[in-house]
Design a protein around this motif. Sequence first.
Motif, PDB file in Angstrom:
ATOM      1  N   SER A  33       0.822  -1.200   0.000  1.00  0.00           N
ATOM      2  CA  SER A  33       0.000   0.000   0.000  1.00  0.00           C
ATOM      3  C   SER A  33       0.863   1.261   0.000  1.00  0.00           C
ATOM      4  CB  SER A  33      -0.891  -0.055   1.235  1.00  0.00           C
ATOM      5  OG  SER A  33      -1.678   1.079   1.346  1.00  0.00           O
ATOM      6  N   TYR A  68      -0.636   4.781  -7.133  1.00  0.00           N
ATOM      7  CA  TYR A  68      -1.992   4.999  -7.662  1.00  0.00           C
ATOM      8  C   TYR A  68      -3.100   4.528  -6.720  1.00  0.00           C
ATOM      9  CZ  TYR A  68       0.530   6.056 -11.893  1.00  0.00           C
ATOM     10  OH  TYR A  68       1.386   6.622 -12.799  1.00  0.00           O
ATOM     11  N   HIS A  69      -2.735   4.132  -5.509  1.00  0.00           N
ATOM     12  CA  HIS A  69      -3.723   3.663  -4.524  1.00  0.00           C
ATOM     13  C   HIS A  69      -4.551   2.506  -5.059  1.00  0.00           C
ATOM     14  CE1 HIS A  69      -2.459   7.282  -2.590  1.00  0.00           C
ATOM     15  NE2 HIS A  69      -2.859   7.982  -3.644  1.00  0.00           N
ATOM     16  N   VAL A 101      -4.614  -1.193  -1.025  1.00  0.00           N
ATOM     17  CA  VAL A 101      -4.770  -0.426   0.219  1.00  0.00           C
ATOM     18  C   VAL A 101      -4.915  -1.388   1.392  1.00  0.00           C
ATOM     19  CG1 VAL A 101      -6.334   1.144   1.438  1.00  0.00           C
ATOM     20  CG2 VAL A 101      -5.911   1.493  -0.997  1.00  0.00           C
ATOM     21  N   THR A 102      -4.180  -1.129   2.471  1.00  0.00           N
ATOM     22  CA  THR A 102      -4.272  -2.024   3.640  1.00  0.00           C
ATOM     23  C   THR A 102      -4.617  -1.292   4.926  1.00  0.00           C
ATOM     24  OG1 THR A 102      -1.900  -1.790   3.844  1.00  0.00           O
ATOM     25  CG2 THR A 102      -2.693  -3.861   2.958  1.00  0.00           C
ATOM     26  N   PHE A 103      -5.242  -2.011   5.837  1.00  0.00           N
ATOM     27  CA  PHE A 103      -5.534  -1.499   7.180  1.00  0.00           C
ATOM     28  C   PHE A 103      -5.157  -2.544   8.207  1.00  0.00           C
ATOM     29  CE2 PHE A 103      -8.363   0.859   4.464  1.00  0.00           C
ATOM     30  CZ  PHE A 103      -8.131   2.150   4.906  1.00  0.00           C
ATOM     31  N   LEU A 157      -7.000  -4.384   0.141  1.00  0.00           N
ATOM     32  CA  LEU A 157      -8.073  -4.225  -0.843  1.00  0.00           C
ATOM     33  C   LEU A 157      -7.395  -3.900  -2.165  1.00  0.00           C
ATOM     34  CD1 LEU A 157     -10.522  -1.694   0.847  1.00  0.00           C
ATOM     35  CD2 LEU A 157     -10.794  -4.159   0.672  1.00  0.00           C
ATOM     36  N   ILE A 158      -7.931  -4.423  -3.256  1.00  0.00           N
ATOM     37  CA  ILE A 158      -7.341  -4.141  -4.565  1.00  0.00           C
ATOM     38  C   ILE A 158      -8.361  -3.423  -5.443  1.00  0.00           C
ATOM     39  CG2 ILE A 158      -6.418  -5.194  -6.673  1.00  0.00           C
ATOM     40  CD1 ILE A 158      -5.322  -7.410  -4.769  1.00  0.00           C
ATOM     41  N   PHE A 159      -7.904  -2.352  -6.100  1.00  0.00           N
ATOM     42  CA  PHE A 159      -8.751  -1.621  -7.043  1.00  0.00           C
ATOM     43  C   PHE A 159      -8.169  -1.808  -8.448  1.00  0.00           C
ATOM     44  CE2 PHE A 159      -9.388   0.367  -2.953  1.00  0.00           C
ATOM     45  CZ  PHE A 159     -10.762   0.573  -2.909  1.00  0.00           C
ATOM     46  N   GLU A 196      -8.992  -1.212 -11.453  1.00  0.00           N
ATOM     47  CA  GLU A 196      -9.042  -0.140 -12.455  1.00  0.00           C
ATOM     48  C   GLU A 196      -8.033   0.965 -12.186  1.00  0.00           C
ATOM     49  OE1 GLU A 196     -11.169  -0.948 -10.140  1.00  0.00           O
ATOM     50  OE2 GLU A 196     -12.651   0.603  -9.704  1.00  0.00           O
ATOM     51  N   MET A 197      -7.438   0.983 -10.967  1.00  0.00           N
ATOM     52  CA  MET A 197      -6.426   1.987 -10.660  1.00  0.00           C
ATOM     53  C   MET A 197      -5.019   1.480 -10.975  1.00  0.00           C
ATOM     54  SD  MET A 197      -8.511   4.147  -9.279  1.00  0.00           S
ATOM     55  CE  MET A 197      -7.522   5.343  -8.434  1.00  0.00           C
ATOM     56  N   HIS A 230      -1.632   0.289 -12.572  1.00  0.00           N
ATOM     57  CA  HIS A 230      -0.877   0.568 -13.794  1.00  0.00           C
ATOM     58  C   HIS A 230       0.099  -0.558 -14.138  1.00  0.00           C
ATOM     59  CE1 HIS A 230      -2.761   4.404 -13.312  1.00  0.00           C
ATOM     60  NE2 HIS A 230      -2.096   4.972 -14.292  1.00  0.00           N
ATOM     61  N   GLY A 242     -15.608   1.001 -20.553  1.00  0.00           N
ATOM     62  CA  GLY A 242     -15.350   1.231 -19.129  1.00  0.00           C
ATOM     63  C   GLY A 242     -13.881   1.177 -18.749  1.00  0.00           C
ATOM     64  N   ALA A 282     -10.133   2.566 -18.829  1.00  0.00           N
ATOM     65  CA  ALA A 282      -9.603   3.914 -19.052  1.00  0.00           C
ATOM     66  C   ALA A 282      -8.186   3.910 -19.615  1.00  0.00           C
ATOM     67  CB  ALA A 282      -9.646   4.706 -17.755  1.00  0.00           C
TER      68      ALA A 282
END
Lengths: 120, 282
Positions: free
Chosen positions: B74, B79-80, B83-85, B90-92, B94-95, B97, B139, B141
């Motif tokens: 993370s 590009y975020h 993300v971890t807590f 968590l994986i996004f 579409e963000m 690269h 959809g 990008a």
Amino acid sequence: MKIAITTSGNDLNAPLDTRFGRAPMFMIYDLETKTFEVVDNEQNLNAAQGAGIQSAQNIARQGVKALVTGHCGPKAFRVLEAAGIKIYNTSAATVSEALELYVAGNLAESTNADVEGHWV
Amino acid sequence: MRIAIASGKGGTGKTTVSVNLARTMGVPVQLLDCDVEEPNTHLFLKGDKVKEEIVTIPIPQVHEALCDGCGECSKFCEYHAIVTFGTAPLIFPEMCHSCGGCTRVCPKKAITEVGRRIGVVETMMSESITLIGGRLDVGVAMAPPLIRAVKERLQKDIPAILDAPPGTSCPVIAAIRDTDLVLLVTEPTPFGLNDLSLAVDMVRELKIPFGVIVNRMGSGDDRVHIYCQKEAIPLLLEIPDDRKIAESYSRGILMVDALPEYREFFESLMEKITKLGKKGRT
């Protein structure tokens, strides 16, 4: 318990900012001590994308358990959910108004993102 | 030789120039539709689709049993996209690269890469033209990885014409990079000139030889010509603002097929291109 409220100002009379990801500041309000501090979120104003994710990480680091804001998009929602932060949407005009509504229990917990992402 | 057709401004006639030039060459040629967000080159060619290949990009996948939630992935991701807590990230998708950084920095080796579909590359044969075109999924990008996938299919010894997307940003750079010559198509209007000058800056930055083609000559003013003269940019072709060209275009018929008088326009363009190409990179 601490909560975060999106704002463009520095005190309780400041306007509530309806955006979460691109809100200029977060007011971190401590419900027990009735004190607050303001956390800058400027770096996200010009972020091309991922502003909601970064904002969610930002307030999670502050140890808040709830967020009061205008709108919240899908990516921010996922991060907030994972971080265990509850989301409350409001159309209140100021931070103090939003805070009163929250404290009085007049805001319903949001169970979904209420707006589309800006990207994709 | 690889010739890219670019423009800056949209709708100036990149595809028109690309297909007519490809047809005029008369020898086996590869035509690449790099405008993967709105491919349209195929509309002007008759032929059969011979291949459709799915294109994917690598994105992270976390093996939760191995992850201790340290958050290194993370922290690394610009590009975020991950993300971890203190828990499994968590994986996004579409963000992402596809840099692969998270897989490298993970101390537990808990992250591997899996493919995420972004679009297809379609190959079509039309007489001497092999059309290779990318089509980005709705959809998605990120065009550059698909444009690179289109270009990976280029065969070295066969001349190629690359129909680039409009603009001057990443997708255009991905399309025109490593070409031998760029033809910038414009129109004689203030809009055409403004975007042409941006495109000229871009091509100069990339140090690729280039020339200008003015389409719809007679529809505007002479500012593009004055600009080219001042900047010492070769003007390679002028296509008149002829209603008959628009009519053949609207029926999906090539100008050089419908209106033989324009064949020599593209033959002379080919000669000038050959000369320019011989000069090589500046």
